[in-house]
Design a protein around this motif. Structure first.
Motif, PDB file in Angstrom:
ATOM      1  N   GLU A 117      18.009  32.746  57.927  1.00  0.00           N
ATOM      2  CA  GLU A 117      17.266  34.006  57.979  1.00  0.00           C
ATOM      3  C   GLU A 117      16.070  33.942  57.027  1.00  0.00           C
ATOM      4  OE1 GLU A 117      18.662  38.447  57.731  1.00  0.00           O
ATOM      5  OE2 GLU A 117      20.422  37.144  57.658  1.00  0.00           O
ATOM      6  N   TYR A 118      14.946  34.498  57.452  1.00  0.00           N
ATOM      7  CA  TYR A 118      13.788  34.616  56.560  1.00  0.00           C
ATOM      8  C   TYR A 118      13.985  35.827  55.658  1.00  0.00           C
ATOM      9  CZ  TYR A 118      10.620  31.313  58.840  1.00  0.00           C
ATOM     10  OH  TYR A 118      10.016  30.174  59.303  1.00  0.00           O
ATOM     11  N   VAL A 119      13.928  35.621  54.359  1.00  0.00           N
ATOM     12  CA  VAL A 119      13.965  36.763  53.437  1.00  0.00           C
ATOM     13  C   VAL A 119      12.521  37.235  53.255  1.00  0.00           C
ATOM     14  CG1 VAL A 119      14.550  37.501  51.088  1.00  0.00           C
ATOM     15  CG2 VAL A 119      16.007  35.847  52.284  1.00  0.00           C
ATOM     16  N   ILE A 120      11.611  36.258  53.211  1.00  0.00           N
ATOM     17  CA  ILE A 120      10.186  36.548  53.059  1.00  0.00           C
ATOM     18  C   ILE A 120       9.414  35.663  54.023  1.00  0.00           C
ATOM     19  CG2 ILE A 120       8.235  36.089  51.500  1.00  0.00           C
ATOM     20  CD1 ILE A 120       9.835  37.140  49.200  1.00  0.00           C
ATOM     21  N   LYS A 121       8.397  36.252  54.694  1.00  0.00           N
ATOM     22  CA  LYS A 121       7.526  35.439  55.554  1.00  0.00           C
ATOM     23  C   LYS A 121       6.127  35.434  54.976  1.00  0.00           C
ATOM     24  CE  LYS A 121       9.337  35.328  60.187  1.00  0.00           C
ATOM     25  NZ  LYS A 121       9.674  36.207  61.259  1.00  0.00           N
ATOM     26  N   GLN A 122       5.590  34.229  54.809  1.00  0.00           N
ATOM     27  CA  GLN A 122       4.232  34.089  54.277  1.00  0.00           C
ATOM     28  C   GLN A 122       3.259  34.939  55.089  1.00  0.00           C
ATOM     29  OE1 GLN A 122       3.012  30.006  53.731  1.00  0.00           O
ATOM     30  NE2 GLN A 122       0.892  30.569  53.317  1.00  0.00           N
ATOM     31  N   GLY A 123       2.358  35.623  54.416  1.00  0.00           N
ATOM     32  CA  GLY A 123       1.323  36.411  55.104  1.00  0.00           C
ATOM     33  C   GLY A 123       1.694  37.869  55.292  1.00  0.00           C
ATOM     34  N   GLU A 124       2.997  38.181  55.217  1.00  0.00           N
ATOM     35  CA  GLU A 124       3.396  39.573  55.422  1.00  0.00           C
ATOM     36  C   GLU A 124       3.182  40.384  54.148  1.00  0.00           C
ATOM     37  OE1 GLU A 124       7.356  39.750  57.035  1.00  0.00           O
ATOM     38  OE2 GLU A 124       6.628  39.187  59.035  1.00  0.00           O
ATOM     39  N   GLU A 125       3.255  41.689  54.316  1.00  0.00           N
ATOM     40  CA  GLU A 125       3.128  42.559  53.148  1.00  0.00           C
ATOM     41  C   GLU A 125       4.460  42.542  52.397  1.00  0.00           C
ATOM     42  OE1 GLU A 125       2.565  47.249  52.238  1.00  0.00           O
ATOM     43  OE2 GLU A 125       2.135  46.541  54.272  1.00  0.00           O
ATOM     44  N   GLY A 126       4.427  42.645  51.075  1.00  0.00           N
ATOM     45  CA  GLY A 126       5.693  42.613  50.337  1.00  0.00           C
ATOM     46  C   GLY A 126       5.808  43.747  49.345  1.00  0.00           C
ATOM     47  N   ASN A 127       6.973  44.374  49.331  1.00  0.00           N
ATOM     48  CA  ASN A 127       7.166  45.508  48.410  1.00  0.00           C
ATOM     49  C   ASN A 127       8.333  45.338  47.461  1.00  0.00           C
ATOM     50  OD1 ASN A 127       5.069  47.318  49.215  1.00  0.00           O
ATOM     51  ND2 ASN A 127       6.137  47.377  51.188  1.00  0.00           N
ATOM     52  N   VAL A 128       9.032  44.216  47.547  1.00  0.00           N
ATOM     53  CA  VAL A 128      10.193  44.022  46.683  1.00  0.00           C
ATOM     54  C   VAL A 128      10.243  42.593  46.133  1.00  0.00           C
ATOM     55  CG1 VAL A 128      11.667  45.750  47.804  1.00  0.00           C
ATOM     56  CG2 VAL A 128      11.659  43.409  48.660  1.00  0.00           C
ATOM     57  N   LEU A 129      10.968  42.471  45.043  1.00  0.00           N
ATOM     58  CA  LEU A 129      11.217  41.158  44.438  1.00  0.00           C
ATOM     59  C   LEU A 129      12.717  40.905  44.559  1.00  0.00           C
ATOM     60  CD1 LEU A 129      10.248  39.790  41.105  1.00  0.00           C
ATOM     61  CD2 LEU A 129      12.397  40.940  41.053  1.00  0.00           C
ATOM     62  N   TYR A 130      13.131  39.651  44.611  1.00  0.00           N
ATOM     63  CA  TYR A 130      14.554  39.334  44.758  1.00  0.00           C
ATOM     64  C   TYR A 130      15.053  38.470  43.601  1.00  0.00           C
ATOM     65  CZ  TYR A 130      13.907  40.746  49.621  1.00  0.00           C
ATOM     66  OH  TYR A 130      13.621  41.451  50.767  1.00  0.00           O
TER      67      TYR A 130
END
Ligand code: CMP
Length: 334
Positions: A117-130
């Motif tokens: 599963e992708y937790v983060i995808k490059q280029g997308e907007e991000g609002n959280v840190l893991y």
């Protein structure tokens, strides 16, 4: 250079020769084409540019702090303790005081992901840190010619801070490598007002050092350099203080910031360290032996240090040079 493209998800990715790819992608010594060199220069400039915009934005946040009501998600005592343990293992939260740690723990939210599963995808907007609680995750970055494996994240490490720090799209992709991964997610607002402020102050504190320490010039990835500041701490000693004793194993790599340190063997002074950036305590950490010398403060001194637990995520890449330097510096006395 011909970086392999990610074709079939993690199975293919796992076969990638990791070290080689990072070297290929980031080393200016490799046989890079002009395009690739331009790419690397662009990344470096980007990081520099981002550093300055971070400061301005963070200072705008300071006055909001007093009115801030942090998110609070109830947790068992065991969960809170586990989060604290994980936070201590990495360096993203190393600049926080106890009260700030409590706020961050309260705001964390558990998220479960599964293999591939992708937790983060490059280029997308991000609002959280893991923060990784359990499991392993791979990080890939596309520099324009397909995904390149960068690193694996293990429990205690955190990722996804760049989009929050720099208000930029996600700079890399993170995919679950193990069957399952339990992560703690921290929202942008708590990050901005609690973690970011502390982390920026810390980065500014060590900025001059990070720009001038010779050894860091060997670390190719500008992102890794930026992260070094999170792993750095400062200590002061008085004249006559024994910093590290012959025969002991060191818990830190010390770097001289200010003052004089004598290097002694069997109670005899051999020479002095006087230059900014000279370091010690690396012998036992790098080669697993005990220290061959005793280091004593010759006046009021200031040292920076990197804790042993951060060695593999900060300086491991230049282990070869450290080893070579031990021989050059101390060979005739060993
Ligand atoms: P972010 O850009 O928010 O999302 C992707 C994350 O990958 C990024 O934050 C970092 O936490 C992590 N990462 C690890 N290595 C790198 C790298 N070399 N460049 C960019 N991001 C990286």
């Amino acid at each position: 250079m011909n970086p392999q493209k990610v074709k079939n998800g993690p199975n293919f990715m796992q076969q990638v020769n990791k070290k080689k790819h990072v070297d290929c992608a980031l080393s200016s010594n490799s046989e890079s084409s002009d395009d690739e060199v331009d790419e690397i220069i662009a990344i470096k400039k980007d990081v520099q540019k981002q550093r300055f915009s971070v400061s301005a934005e963070a200072y705008g946040q300071f006055n909001k702090k007093e009115n801030f009501k942090a998110k609070f998600i109830p947790k068992t005592k065991e969960q809170s303790e586990r989060i604290k343990q994980r936070m201590q293992a990495g360096f993203m939260f190393s600049a926080l005081n106890n009260k700030e740690i409590e706020i961050v723990v309260g705001a964390m939210e558990e998220k479960i992901f599964h293999k591939a599963e992708y937790v983060i995808k490059q280029g997308e907007e991000g609002n959280v840190l893991y923060v990784v609680d359990t499991g392993e995750l791979d990080c890939f970055k596309n520099y324009g010619k397909g995904d390149i494996f960068l690193k694996t994240y293990y429990p205690g490490e955190s990722f996804g801070e760049l989009a929050l720090l720099f208000q930029s799209p996600r700079a890399a992709s993170i995919i679950v490598k193990s069957d399952k991964a339990i992560l703690w997610q921290l929202d942008r607002e708590t990050f901005n007002l609690i973690v970011k402020e502390a982390s920026i102050k810390k980065r500014q504190q060590f900025e001059t050092f990070l720009e001038n320490w010779d050894l860091l010039k060997e670390i190719k990835d500008p992102y890794d350099k930026l992260k070094m500041s999170d792993a750095l701490f400062e200590k002061q000693y008085k004249k006559g203080d024994v910093i590290l004793q012959q025969g002991q194993k060191s818990n830190e790599i010390f770097i001289l910031e200010q003052g004089k340190v004598s290097v002694n063997k069997n109670n005899q002074k051999l020479f002095e360290l006087i230059k900014f950036g000279e370091y010690f305590g690396d012998q036992s950490i790098v080669s697993g032996t005990v220290e061959s010398f005793t280091y004593v403060a010759e006046d009021e001194i200031k040292l920076m240090y990197i804790p042993k637990k951060s060695y593999s995520s900060t300086l491991k890449e230049i282990e070869g040079t450290l080893m070579k330097n031990i021989q050059t510096k101390y060979g005739k006395y060993l």
